[in-house]
Design a protein around this motif. Structure first.
Motif, short mmCIF file in Angstrom:
data_model
loop_
_atom_site.label_atom_id
_atom_site.label_comp_id
_atom_site.label_asym_id
_atom_site.label_seq_id
_atom_site.Cartn_x
_atom_site.Cartn_y
_atom_site.Cartn_z
N GLY A 85 30.43 40.93 27.80
CA GLY A 85 29.07 40.42 27.93
C GLY A 85 28.82 39.16 27.12
N GLU A 86 29.83 38.66 26.44
CA GLU A 86 29.69 37.45 25.62
C GLU A 86 30.20 36.20 26.34
N GLY A 87 30.71 36.35 27.55
CA GLY A 87 31.24 35.21 28.28
C GLY A 87 32.71 34.93 28.01
N LEU A 88 33.38 35.82 27.27
CA LEU A 88 34.79 35.59 26.93
C LEU A 88 35.69 35.61 28.16
N GLY A 89 35.40 36.49 29.12
CA GLY A 89 36.22 36.55 30.32
C GLY A 89 36.19 35.24 31.09
N ALA A 90 34.99 34.71 31.29
CA ALA A 90 34.85 33.43 32.00
C ALA A 90 35.49 32.30 31.20
N ASP A 113 37.80 41.55 42.36
CA ASP A 113 36.51 41.56 43.05
C ASP A 113 36.11 40.15 43.45
N ALA A 114 35.95 39.94 44.75
CA ALA A 114 35.60 38.62 45.27
C ALA A 114 34.31 38.07 44.67
N PRO A 115 33.25 38.88 44.49
CA PRO A 115 32.03 38.30 43.91
C PRO A 115 32.24 37.74 42.50
N TYR A 116 33.06 38.38 41.68
CA TYR A 116 33.31 37.89 40.34
C TYR A 116 34.21 36.65 40.37
N TYR A 117 35.35 36.75 41.04
CA TYR A 117 36.33 35.67 41.01
C TYR A 117 35.95 34.51 41.92
N GLY A 118 35.06 34.73 42.86
CA GLY A 118 34.60 33.66 43.73
C GLY A 118 33.96 32.53 42.95
N ARG A 119 33.34 32.82 41.83
CA ARG A 119 32.70 31.76 41.04
C ARG A 119 33.70 30.79 40.42
N PHE A 120 34.98 31.20 40.41
CA PHE A 120 36.05 30.32 39.92
C PHE A 120 36.76 29.62 41.08
N GLY A 121 36.32 29.90 42.30
CA GLY A 121 36.91 29.27 43.48
C GLY A 121 37.87 30.15 44.26
N PHE A 122 38.12 31.36 43.81
CA PHE A 122 39.02 32.26 44.53
C PHE A 122 38.38 32.69 45.84
N ARG A 123 39.24 32.85 46.86
CA ARG A 123 38.78 33.32 48.17
C ARG A 123 39.77 34.34 48.71
#
Length: 156
Positions: A85-90, A113-123
């Motif tokens: 929850g601190e943003g460390l993963g991102a 999970d596509a919704p999580y990794y999609g924000r990094f450009g994964f499809r």
């Protein structure tokens, strides 16, 4: 927080973090069969250490093949439960992707999970087949996957 390349000396702490986050049964996942007997891509594996020196987050990469193409299998990525929850993963994900881009990695693969990794450009990758039992909806890729299809196998 200090970010550094993972070394052999970090291994036991990273493994303990992974056991904490995913339980020892994680080794039964199909992605682990792709890692057996193959050293990680150490130049891409990162650890984040908190001010007390403890490993707070880690990400690893492993070389794989898809058909005739090289790729990097991202994972596991983990953040200690007390630091979630601190943003460390991102943060560690972004840093590792930057490092992979600079290193000339052409394609990255993960199961997630596509919704999580999609924000990094994964499809979602159609035609890229992970060892069973893997839900094809969770097979995701980043960068140059045009025309790449087939079974994911261990790098040799």
């Amino acid at each position: 927080m200090e970010l550094a390349r993972e070394t052999d000396a970090d291994g036991p702490e990273v493994e303990a973090l992974l056991d904490t986050c995913f339980a020892p049964g994680r080794r039964a996942l199909s992605s682990y069969r792709l890692r057996e007997g193959v050293p990680p891509a150490r130049n891409l594996c990162l650890v984040a250490r908190a001010s007390g020196g403890e490993v707070a987050a880690a990400v690893r990469y492993w070389p794989v093949r898809v058909g005739t193409h090289d790729a990097m299998l991202l994972g596991p990525i983990a953040v200690h439960p007390t630091r979630q929850g601190e943003g460390l993963g991102a943060w560690i994900m972004g840093a590792s992707l930057d490092r992979a881009a600079v290193a000339g990695v052409k394609r990255i693969l993960l199961v997630g999970d596509a919704p999580y990794y999609g924000r990094f450009g994964f499809r979602r990758l159609d035609g890229v087949i992970m060892p069973p039992p893997t839900n094809p909806e969770r097979v995701l890729g980043l960068w140059d996957w045009d025309g790449v299809a087939g079974e994911v196998v261990r790098a040799t």
